[in-house]
Design a protein around this motif. Structure first.
Motif, PDB file in Angstrom:
ATOM      1  N   ARG A 259       0.831  -1.203   0.000  1.00 20.74           N
ATOM      2  CA  ARG A 259       0.000   0.000   0.000  1.00 20.74           C
ATOM      3  C   ARG A 259       0.865   1.253   0.000  1.00 20.74           C
ATOM      4  O   ARG A 259       0.580   2.215  -0.719  1.00 20.74           O
ATOM      5  CB  ARG A 259      -0.942   0.001   1.195  1.00 20.74           C
ATOM      6  N   GLU A 260       1.939   1.240   0.787  1.00 22.57           N
ATOM      7  CA  GLU A 260       2.852   2.386   0.828  1.00 22.57           C
ATOM      8  C   GLU A 260       3.533   2.583  -0.523  1.00 22.57           C
ATOM      9  O   GLU A 260       3.657   3.708  -1.010  1.00 22.57           O
ATOM     10  CB  GLU A 260       3.900   2.189   1.924  1.00 22.57           C
ATOM     11  N   ALA A 261       3.967   1.481  -1.132  1.00 22.72           N
ATOM     12  CA  ALA A 261       4.602   1.554  -2.450  1.00 22.72           C
ATOM     13  C   ALA A 261       3.626   2.127  -3.475  1.00 22.72           C
ATOM     14  O   ALA A 261       3.998   2.966  -4.309  1.00 22.72           O
ATOM     15  CB  ALA A 261       5.092   0.177  -2.882  1.00 22.72           C
ATOM     16  N   ALA A 262       2.370   1.682  -3.432  1.00 24.04           N
ATOM     17  CA  ALA A 262       1.355   2.170  -4.352  1.00 24.04           C
ATOM     18  C   ALA A 262       1.108   3.663  -4.153  1.00 24.04           C
ATOM     19  O   ALA A 262       0.957   4.419  -5.115  1.00 24.04           O
ATOM     20  CB  ALA A 262       0.058   1.380  -4.178  1.00 24.04           C
ATOM     21  N   LEU A 263       1.092   4.096  -2.902  1.00 23.48           N
ATOM     22  CA  LEU A 263       0.903   5.511  -2.602  1.00 23.48           C
ATOM     23  C   LEU A 263       2.076   6.344  -3.142  1.00 23.48           C
ATOM     24  O   LEU A 263       1.879   7.407  -3.740  1.00 23.48           O
ATOM     25  CB  LEU A 263       0.756   5.709  -1.093  1.00 23.48           C
ATOM     26  N   LEU A 264       3.291   5.850  -2.959  1.00 21.19           N
ATOM     27  CA  LEU A 264       4.469   6.542  -3.482  1.00 21.19           C
ATOM     28  C   LEU A 264       4.450   6.569  -5.010  1.00 21.19           C
ATOM     29  O   LEU A 264       4.835   7.570  -5.629  1.00 21.19           O
ATOM     30  CB  LEU A 264       5.745   5.879  -2.972  1.00 21.19           C
ATOM     31  N   PHE A 265       3.986   5.478  -5.623  1.00 21.04           N
ATOM     32  CA  PHE A 265       3.862   5.447  -7.079  1.00 21.04           C
ATOM     33  C   PHE A 265       2.898   6.533  -7.543  1.00 21.04           C
ATOM     34  O   PHE A 265       3.173   7.258  -8.506  1.00 21.04           O
ATOM     35  CB  PHE A 265       3.388   4.079  -7.556  1.00 21.04           C
ATOM     36  N   CYS A 266       1.764   6.652  -6.872  1.00 16.00           N
ATOM     37  CA  CYS A 266       0.775   7.682  -7.224  1.00 16.00           C
ATOM     38  C   CYS A 266       1.374   9.078  -7.082  1.00 16.00           C
ATOM     39  O   CYS A 266       1.126   9.960  -7.923  1.00 16.00           O
ATOM     40  CB  CYS A 266      -0.466   7.567  -6.337  1.00 16.00           C
ATOM     41  N   ALA A 267       2.158   9.271  -6.032  1.00 18.78           N
ATOM     42  CA  ALA A 267       2.812  10.560  -5.839  1.00 18.78           C
ATOM     43  C   ALA A 267       3.790  10.846  -6.972  1.00 18.78           C
ATOM     44  O   ALA A 267       3.859  11.972  -7.490  1.00 18.78           O
ATOM     45  CB  ALA A 267       3.536  10.590  -4.496  1.00 18.78           C
ATOM     46  N   ALA A 268       4.531   9.823  -7.389  1.00 23.81           N
ATOM     47  CA  ALA A 268       5.485   9.986  -8.493  1.00 23.81           C
ATOM     48  C   ALA A 268       4.759  10.327  -9.789  1.00 23.81           C
ATOM     49  O   ALA A 268       5.162  11.222 -10.533  1.00 23.81           O
ATOM     50  CB  ALA A 268       6.318   8.722  -8.663  1.00 23.81           C
ATOM     51  N   GLU A 269       3.678   9.632 -10.066  1.00 25.00           N
ATOM     52  CA  GLU A 269       2.910   9.880 -11.280  1.00 25.00           C
ATOM     53  C   GLU A 269       2.319  11.291 -11.271  1.00 25.00           C
ATOM     54  O   GLU A 269       2.351  12.001 -12.280  1.00 25.00           O
ATOM     55  CB  GLU A 269       1.792   8.836 -11.397  1.00 25.00           C
ATOM     56  N   GLY A 270       1.818  11.713 -10.122  1.00 27.23           N
ATOM     57  CA  GLY A 270       1.283  13.070 -10.003  1.00 27.23           C
ATOM     58  C   GLY A 270       2.359  14.120 -10.203  1.00 27.23           C
ATOM     59  O   GLY A 270       2.135  15.141 -10.863  1.00 27.23           O
ATOM     60  N   SER A 271       3.537  13.870  -9.645  1.00 28.23           N
ATOM     61  CA  SER A 271       4.644  14.814  -9.821  1.00 28.23           C
ATOM     62  C   SER A 271       5.063  14.896 -11.283  1.00 28.23           C
ATOM     63  O   SER A 271       5.386  15.977 -11.774  1.00 28.23           O
ATOM     64  CB  SER A 271       5.834  14.401  -8.952  1.00 28.23           C
ATOM     65  N   LEU A 272       5.057  13.762 -11.972  1.00 31.31           N
ATOM     66  CA  LEU A 272       5.394  13.770 -13.400  1.00 31.31           C
ATOM     67  C   LEU A 272       4.404  14.613 -14.193  1.00 31.31           C
ATOM     68  O   LEU A 272       4.797  15.384 -15.059  1.00 31.31           O
ATOM     69  CB  LEU A 272       5.390  12.350 -13.963  1.00 31.31           C
TER      70      LEU A 272
ATOM     71  N   ARG B 280      12.233  11.051  -6.790  1.00 29.84           N
ATOM     72  CA  ARG B 280      12.375  10.702  -5.381  1.00 29.84           C
ATOM     73  C   ARG B 280      11.285   9.715  -4.953  1.00 29.84           C
ATOM     74  O   ARG B 280      11.569   8.680  -4.346  1.00 29.84           O
ATOM     75  CB  ARG B 280      12.311  11.961  -4.501  1.00 29.84           C
ATOM     76  N   SER B 281      10.048  10.002  -5.311  1.00 33.45           N
ATOM     77  CA  SER B 281       8.938   9.123  -4.933  1.00 33.45           C
ATOM     78  C   SER B 281       9.068   7.753  -5.596  1.00 33.45           C
ATOM     79  O   SER B 281       8.837   6.722  -4.963  1.00 33.45           O
ATOM     80  CB  SER B 281       7.593   9.750  -5.324  1.00 33.45           C
ATOM     81  N   GLY B 282       9.436   7.753  -6.863  1.00 33.90           N
ATOM     82  CA  GLY B 282       9.622   6.488  -7.570  1.00 33.90           C
ATOM     83  C   GLY B 282      10.740   5.654  -6.973  1.00 33.90           C
ATOM     84  O   GLY B 282      10.615   4.427  -6.843  1.00 33.90           O
ATOM     85  N   MET B 283      11.826   6.311  -6.593  1.00 29.65           N
ATOM     86  CA  MET B 283      12.955   5.595  -5.999  1.00 29.65           C
ATOM     87  C   MET B 283      12.619   5.050  -4.616  1.00 29.65           C
ATOM     88  O   MET B 283      13.203   4.063  -4.171  1.00 29.65           O
ATOM     89  CB  MET B 283      14.188   6.496  -5.931  1.00 29.65           C
ATOM     90  N   GLU B 284      11.686   5.665  -3.933  1.00 27.50           N
ATOM     91  CA  GLU B 284      11.227   5.139  -2.644  1.00 27.50           C
ATOM     92  C   GLU B 284      10.267   3.965  -2.850  1.00 27.50           C
ATOM     93  O   GLU B 284      10.263   3.020  -2.053  1.00 27.50           O
ATOM     94  CB  GLU B 284      10.532   6.235  -1.831  1.00 27.50           C
ATOM     95  N   ALA B 285       9.457   4.033  -3.899  1.00 25.29           N
ATOM     96  CA  ALA B 285       8.485   2.968  -4.160  1.00 25.29           C
ATOM     97  C   ALA B 285       9.159   1.700  -4.666  1.00 25.29           C
ATOM     98  O   ALA B 285       8.739   0.587  -4.322  1.00 25.29           O
ATOM     99  CB  ALA B 285       7.449   3.448  -5.183  1.00 25.29           C
ATOM    100  N   LEU B 286      10.200   1.838  -5.457  1.00 20.79           N
ATOM    101  CA  LEU B 286      10.833   0.694  -6.104  1.00 20.79           C
ATOM    102  C   LEU B 286      11.281  -0.400  -5.136  1.00 20.79           C
ATOM    103  O   LEU B 286      10.905  -1.569  -5.315  1.00 20.79           O
ATOM    104  CB  LEU B 286      12.002   1.179  -6.973  1.00 20.79           C
TER     105      LEU B 286
ATOM    106  N   SER C  85       6.108  -7.694  -9.194  1.00 22.66           N
ATOM    107  CA  SER C  85       6.882  -7.434 -10.414  1.00 22.66           C
ATOM    108  C   SER C  85       6.207  -6.394 -11.310  1.00 22.66           C
ATOM    109  O   SER C  85       6.892  -5.626 -11.990  1.00 22.66           O
ATOM    110  CB  SER C  85       7.133  -8.726 -11.188  1.00 22.66           C
ATOM    111  N   SER C  86       4.901  -6.329 -11.308  1.00 24.22           N
ATOM    112  CA  SER C  86       4.216  -5.296 -12.085  1.00 24.22           C
ATOM    113  C   SER C  86       4.512  -3.913 -11.523  1.00 24.22           C
ATOM    114  O   SER C  86       4.731  -2.961 -12.282  1.00 24.22           O
ATOM    115  CB  SER C  86       2.699  -5.520 -12.078  1.00 24.22           C
ATOM    116  N   GLY C  87       4.515  -3.811 -10.212  1.00 21.03           N
ATOM    117  CA  GLY C  87       4.849  -2.537  -9.573  1.00 21.03           C
ATOM    118  C   GLY C  87       6.277  -2.114  -9.867  1.00 21.03           C
ATOM    119  O   GLY C  87       6.545  -0.937 -10.125  1.00 21.03           O
ATOM    120  N   VAL C  88       7.189  -3.081  -9.858  1.00 20.67           N
ATOM    121  CA  VAL C  88       8.591  -2.796 -10.188  1.00 20.67           C
ATOM    122  C   VAL C  88       8.667  -2.306 -11.625  1.00 20.67           C
ATOM    123  O   VAL C  88       9.293  -1.272 -11.910  1.00 20.67           O
ATOM    124  CB  VAL C  88       9.487  -4.042  -9.985  1.00 20.67           C
TER     125      VAL C  88
END
Length: 113
Positions: free
Chosen positions: A67-80, A90-96, A105-108
């Motif tokens: 859930r945390e990784a998914a939230l960070l992914f959403c933050a990265a996508e929003g920042s993009l 930064r958000s993507g590197m935290e989610a990875l 593997s899909s999230g990665v």
């Protein structure tokens, strides 16, 4: 097209002379390049995967790290989409590593794209 001086053989088949001849290089048409689209260029690269990961982040039955990784992914996508590249990275590197830790593997894959 752009002309660059180059050393090339010039002349007819019976007489060759060494001299500077312009070399023609193709130039991209700026009307077709991503740079011409300005701010839309970056937005067009965003895959809009955030809604899928937002559902994962909101799923209270899911694993906390996922859930945390998914939230960070959403933050990265929003920042993009807002062209905040450093924050997106930064958000993507935290989610990875979180996606890797939970074996998603899909999230990665989506984070690395």
């Amino acid at each position: 097209e752009v002309l660059f001086p180059s050393m090339a053989f010039a002349g007819t088949s019976s007489s060759w002379a060494l001299g500077p001849q312009p070399m023609r290089l193709p130039v991209a048409d700026p009307r077709n390049s991503e740079d011409a689209r300005g701010k839309d260029a970056l937005r067009s690269r965003v895959d809009d995967l955030a809604p899928r990961y937002a559902m994962l982040a909101d799923d209270s039955s899911g694993e906390a790290k996922k859930r945390e990784a998914a939230l960070l992914f959403c933050a990265a996508e929003g920042s993009l989409s807002e062209e905040e590249i450093c924050e997106a990275l930064r958000s993507g590197m935290e989610a990875l590593p979180l996606f890797r830790e939970v074996g998603d593997s899909s999230g990665v894959h989506d984070t690395l794209r």
